[in-house]
Write an enzyme that holds these catalytic residues in place. Sequence first.
Site, PDB file in Angstrom:
ATOM      1  N   THR A 171       0.819  -1.213   0.000  1.00 43.45           N
ATOM      2  CA  THR A 171       0.000   0.000   0.000  1.00 43.45           C
ATOM      3  C   THR A 171       0.855   1.265   0.000  1.00 43.45           C
ATOM      4  OG1 THR A 171      -1.714  -1.180   1.216  1.00 43.45           O
ATOM      5  CG2 THR A 171      -1.843   1.215   1.218  1.00 43.45           C
ATOM      6  N   GLU A 172       0.419   2.268  -0.756  1.00 47.30           N
ATOM      7  CA  GLU A 172       1.086   3.564  -0.813  1.00 47.30           C
ATOM      8  C   GLU A 172       0.103   4.670  -0.463  1.00 47.30           C
ATOM      9  OE1 GLU A 172       4.261   2.159  -4.277  1.00 47.30           O
ATOM     10  OE2 GLU A 172       2.920   3.873  -4.656  1.00 47.30           O
ATOM     11  N   PRO A 173       0.593   5.843  -0.041  1.00 42.02           N
ATOM     12  CA  PRO A 173      -0.310   6.918   0.388  1.00 42.02           C
ATOM     13  C   PRO A 173      -1.368   7.282  -0.646  1.00 42.02           C
ATOM     14  CG  PRO A 173       1.936   7.443   0.998  1.00 42.02           C
ATOM     15  CD  PRO A 173       2.010   6.211   0.162  1.00 42.02           C
ATOM     16  N   ILE A 207       1.854  -0.114   6.778  1.00 41.03           N
ATOM     17  CA  ILE A 207       2.600  -1.365   6.729  1.00 41.03           C
ATOM     18  C   ILE A 207       2.596  -2.020   8.118  1.00 41.03           C
ATOM     19  CG2 ILE A 207       4.782  -2.449   6.133  1.00 41.03           C
ATOM     20  CD1 ILE A 207       3.169  -1.036   3.826  1.00 41.03           C
ATOM     21  N   ARG A 252     -27.933 -12.704  32.388  1.00 41.66           N
ATOM     22  CA  ARG A 252     -28.526 -11.416  32.738  1.00 41.66           C
ATOM     23  C   ARG A 252     -30.048 -11.539  32.815  1.00 41.66           C
ATOM     24  NH1 ARG A 252     -27.417  -6.360  34.963  1.00 41.66           N
ATOM     25  NH2 ARG A 252     -28.626  -4.739  33.930  1.00 41.66           N
ATOM     26  N   GLN A 292     -24.832  -4.228  21.686  1.00 41.95           N
ATOM     27  CA  GLN A 292     -26.250  -3.899  21.804  1.00 41.95           C
ATOM     28  C   GLN A 292     -26.938  -4.797  22.829  1.00 41.95           C
ATOM     29  OE1 GLN A 292     -27.195  -1.326  20.126  1.00 41.95           O
ATOM     30  NE2 GLN A 292     -29.417  -1.280  20.391  1.00 41.95           N
ATOM     31  N   GLY A 330     -26.001  -3.796  26.317  1.00 40.90           N
ATOM     32  CA  GLY A 330     -26.404  -2.461  26.724  1.00 40.90           C
ATOM     33  C   GLY A 330     -25.218  -1.640  27.213  1.00 40.90           C
ATOM     34  N   GLU A 373      -6.657  -5.241   3.089  1.00 43.87           N
ATOM     35  CA  GLU A 373      -6.587  -6.146   1.931  1.00 43.87           C
ATOM     36  C   GLU A 373      -7.736  -5.896   0.953  1.00 43.87           C
ATOM     37  OE1 GLU A 373      -4.135  -8.187   1.253  1.00 43.87           O
ATOM     38  OE2 GLU A 373      -3.069  -7.963   3.141  1.00 43.87           O
TER      39      GLU A 373
END
Length: 388
Positions: free
Chosen positions: A133-135, A164, A275, A343, A346, A370
């Site tokens: 990957t590059e900017p 990286i 619970r 969720q 809670g 990826e």
Amino acid sequence: MTLPTELTELSPEQLAIIDLCQHFAKDKIRPAARAVDEADTEVPWEIWGEAARVGLTSFMLPEQYGGGGSTDMFTQCLVQEELCVGDLGLGNLLTANGFFAHPVLELGTDEQKERLLRPLAGEAPPMTSLAVTEPDVGSDAAALRTHAVRKGDRYLLTGRKAWISNAGASEYYIIFATVDPRLRAKGITAFVVHRDTPGLTVSAPWKKMGQRALINAEVTLDDVEVDARDRLGEEGQGFIGLMQTFDRSRTILAAAATGVARAATEYAIQYANERRQFGKPIIDHQAVAFRLADMETRVEAARLMTWRAAKRIDSGRRATRESAMAKLTASETAMFATWAAVQTMGGWGYSREFLAEKWMRDAKLEEIEEGTSDMQRMIISRSLRDHV
């Protein structure tokens, strides 16, 4: 939650490594997950070392180089899921050297394989990185701008790599560069670069939303001199090796995402059974029960799609479409399941007292790395053009 082993009989070796991973995830990974998250940009070397000693950082390497010999994708997916039930970031860290090893195995000479892979199977293995990957270049690997200029029996590499994994901690980097930008894919070439090579610099680790066990940074190459013997394959072969690596890495990441989705689902089911609200366990409330049913169903579906992609790769067939489907399904399942766990719990799910909120932050990266979910949909849609 048990694996649907009625679909495929597991070997004694596979059962043994699953058992090892389950115990390691429970005893070592899960207890360390919160502290590693809080440390943020610190490499968890202690867990890395413990995993190396029991063979979990090298199980995927061929036996001839000292590895565990589990070179098939199916076994690797079994391992990845179990480790990531413990913690997604740590699970991805412990198997990261497999991503480095694949281009070496695909493109490297016998001498390169022996020199680069055998140290990875030792009791104190180095970390490694893939630098793609590059900017300004995301998923379009053919458009890489990092340039490799041939000077006799050497190359000069110039460019910048972003996001990286393990950058700064790694001893070796596989740098993907182009020998001629006009050639696009046909110019992409892979080079192995040691971290101490003059001209290679690494930024400070970036602070991230999740998966903090894996540090990420930018790598800058300023006329980095690389011997031609450290080129993997011929000029222009890097793109082929990269695409094969992506098919495998997408499948592995699908297994990882399935693991964290499974962890969140198991966590939420346990909470819902314990619970009580309005005088009965909250699992008896229809809205909660239906949400848990959706979580369980999506986890099973993600696993089966991951297994299909893995089996296809192991059969020697192309799996670009199937690996994209697996990663898309599993990553979005991970995001849903971790959200659903928060969720269900809670306010407690929102609290850092529990791991649910961490898993939700961790899961987001699976929809991005990826290739984003949109990129996976693009890959799948392209496969439909000739579909009848």
